[in-house]
Write a protein that holds these residues in place. Sequence first.
Motif, mmCIF file in Angstrom:
data_model
loop_
_atom_site.group_PDB
_atom_site.id
_atom_site.type_symbol
_atom_site.label_atom_id
_atom_site.label_comp_id
_atom_site.label_asym_id
_atom_site.label_seq_id
_atom_site.Cartn_x
_atom_site.Cartn_y
_atom_site.Cartn_z
ATOM 1 N N LEU A 179 -41.547 -76.640 63.689
ATOM 2 C CA LEU A 179 -41.434 -75.662 65.358
ATOM 3 C C LEU A 179 -41.437 -76.780 66.584
ATOM 4 O O LEU A 179 -40.665 -76.635 67.078
ATOM 5 N N GLU A 180 -41.524 -78.165 65.978
ATOM 6 C CA GLU A 180 -41.151 -79.241 66.550
ATOM 7 C C GLU A 180 -39.491 -79.779 66.967
ATOM 8 O O GLU A 180 -39.136 -79.791 68.233
ATOM 9 N N ALA A 181 -38.467 -79.370 65.528
ATOM 10 C CA ALA A 181 -37.259 -79.035 65.476
ATOM 11 C C ALA A 181 -36.773 -77.916 66.841
ATOM 12 O O ALA A 181 -35.700 -78.379 67.613
ATOM 13 N N GLN A 182 -37.064 -76.622 66.460
ATOM 14 C CA GLN A 182 -37.283 -76.192 67.375
ATOM 15 C C GLN A 182 -37.468 -75.900 68.913
ATOM 16 O O GLN A 182 -36.694 -75.815 69.813
ATOM 17 N N VAL A 183 -39.016 -76.505 69.139
ATOM 18 C CA VAL A 183 -38.780 -76.596 70.194
ATOM 19 C C VAL A 183 -38.681 -77.922 70.907
ATOM 20 O O VAL A 183 -37.710 -77.858 72.071
ATOM 21 N N GLY A 184 -37.678 -78.734 70.250
ATOM 22 C CA GLY A 184 -36.926 -79.911 70.291
ATOM 23 C C GLY A 184 -37.862 -81.231 71.346
ATOM 24 O O GLY A 184 -37.444 -82.404 71.483
ATOM 25 N N THR A 185 -39.248 -81.229 70.661
ATOM 26 C CA THR A 185 -40.084 -82.476 71.372
ATOM 27 C C THR A 185 -41.261 -82.178 69.694
ATOM 28 O O THR A 185 -41.699 -81.440 69.545
ATOM 29 N N PRO A 236 -58.636 -89.693 66.754
ATOM 30 C CA PRO A 236 -58.249 -88.138 66.329
ATOM 31 C C PRO A 236 -56.739 -88.094 66.822
ATOM 32 O O PRO A 236 -56.340 -88.373 67.991
ATOM 33 N N LEU A 237 -56.378 -86.809 65.582
ATOM 34 C CA LEU A 237 -54.730 -86.155 66.524
ATOM 35 C C LEU A 237 -54.705 -85.858 67.992
ATOM 36 O O LEU A 237 -55.933 -84.799 68.066
ATOM 37 N N LYS A 238 -53.953 -85.343 68.252
ATOM 38 C CA LYS A 238 -54.007 -85.304 70.008
ATOM 39 C C LYS A 238 -52.880 -84.066 70.364
ATOM 40 O O LYS A 238 -51.687 -84.868 69.644
ATOM 41 N N PRO A 239 -52.892 -83.118 70.485
ATOM 42 C CA PRO A 239 -51.312 -82.685 71.312
ATOM 43 C C PRO A 239 -51.122 -83.027 72.199
ATOM 44 O O PRO A 239 -51.773 -83.747 73.289
ATOM 45 N N THR A 240 -49.331 -83.064 72.070
ATOM 46 C CA THR A 240 -49.042 -83.971 73.899
ATOM 47 C C THR A 240 -48.782 -82.731 74.233
ATOM 48 O O THR A 240 -49.041 -81.245 73.938
ATOM 49 N N GLN A 241 -48.203 -82.958 75.518
ATOM 50 C CA GLN A 241 -48.263 -82.324 76.646
ATOM 51 C C GLN A 241 -47.458 -80.625 76.228
ATOM 52 O O GLN A 241 -47.442 -79.403 76.947
ATOM 53 N N ALA A 242 -46.150 -80.999 75.610
ATOM 54 C CA ALA A 242 -45.703 -79.151 74.504
ATOM 55 C C ALA A 242 -46.513 -78.602 73.603
ATOM 56 O O ALA A 242 -46.836 -78.363 73.398
ATOM 57 N N GLY A 243 -47.446 -80.052 72.921
ATOM 58 C CA GLY A 243 -47.874 -79.372 72.273
ATOM 59 C C GLY A 243 -49.422 -78.145 72.527
ATOM 60 O O GLY A 243 -49.880 -77.231 72.195
ATOM 61 N N GLN A 244 -49.848 -78.929 73.961
ATOM 62 C CA GLN A 244 -50.946 -78.152 74.722
ATOM 63 C C GLN A 244 -50.353 -76.582 75.635
ATOM 64 O O GLN A 244 -50.682 -75.501 74.804
ATOM 65 N N LEU A 245 -49.289 -76.343 75.514
ATOM 66 C CA LEU A 245 -48.669 -75.546 75.295
ATOM 67 C C LEU A 245 -47.760 -74.879 74.614
ATOM 68 O O LEU A 245 -47.853 -73.158 75.018
ATOM 69 N N MET A 246 -47.623 -75.024 73.202
ATOM 70 C CA MET A 246 -46.875 -73.709 72.216
ATOM 71 C C MET A 246 -49.263 -73.637 71.744
ATOM 72 O O MET A 246 -49.070 -72.582 71.800
ATOM 73 N N LEU A 247 -50.073 -74.595 71.903
ATOM 74 C CA LEU A 247 -51.147 -73.539 71.604
ATOM 75 C C LEU A 247 -51.192 -72.621 72.337
ATOM 76 O O LEU A 247 -52.594 -71.974 72.151
#
Length: 306
Positions: A42-48, A56-67
């Motif tokens: 998924l990270e390869a497809q999104v490109g980031t 603890p683990l945290k989503p990046t800004q892109a991760g928050q958008l994908m969530l």
Amino acid sequence: MSTFDPDALECLAAIIEEGGFERAAQRLSITQSAVSQRLRALEAQVGTVLIVRSRPLKPTQAGQLMLKHAKMMRLLRADLERDLKELAPSSAGSSREEERISVAINADSIATWALPALGALAQGGLPIEIITDDQEFTHEWLREGQVLGCVTSLGQSLRGCKMESLGTMNYVAVASAAYAAVHCPAGLTAHNFHKMPFVAFNRKDHLQHGFVSRAFGLPRVMLKQLFVPSSEGQVRAVRAGWGVSVVPELIVRDVLARGELVNIAPRHQLGVALFWHCWNLNSDVLEAISATLREAASHSLLPPVR
């Protein structure tokens, strides 16, 4: 626009919601290696990068958008399940356990009016997940895309969301009759509040301070506090003589009537306006949740101030 693998999206959501790869694997009934592979794909497809590998683990800004996108997909599937059940009850499969429909609701609302309201939806098969936090912080869950709606004291609409006023929850200061007789026989005053411990929800809970400040016209107050992270637990602690607490009148109405607790500041109360925020989407499931909460609030809370 790219089409994202639903399994990879659910994998990302599981990692964030469960707080790690191992628990995500257990929830999804796959290996930890498979979780890592899906995330990398998924990270390869999104490109980031989508997850910060921290503790603890945290989503990046892109991760928050994908969530948020993953949760929107859940909502669409829940809408589809609902429609299929109406058209052909025997043809609609049940939602997968991991496809939770998440909402954030403050603990005092859960303990009083909100939880019973959602019972019919839960019994009808909606895979609902309720996340609890202080009413001043539930909107952060919505802002980060981790829930599709929240009950909060924030009266300003969030971007991409719609908001409606639910009403006002009244708070009163209470103590056990025995405690009050010894420590504040004349009630809570500007001269004795600093001598008594206040039982608060947690360190983010400023409601005790707000009550005392408004009641006695003080710009700033210092309180001795004990912390019990449960609305019902706060009441139990007060009944056991731990100190005093400012709690919803709804939750202590019966014990006040029986004299087990006493209102130690009967001339003062604190009204907290509550609002429902949710994604601005055309969704039958989302509207059902909104309507249920709206109806329950109209019977339990004071009417919204217009």
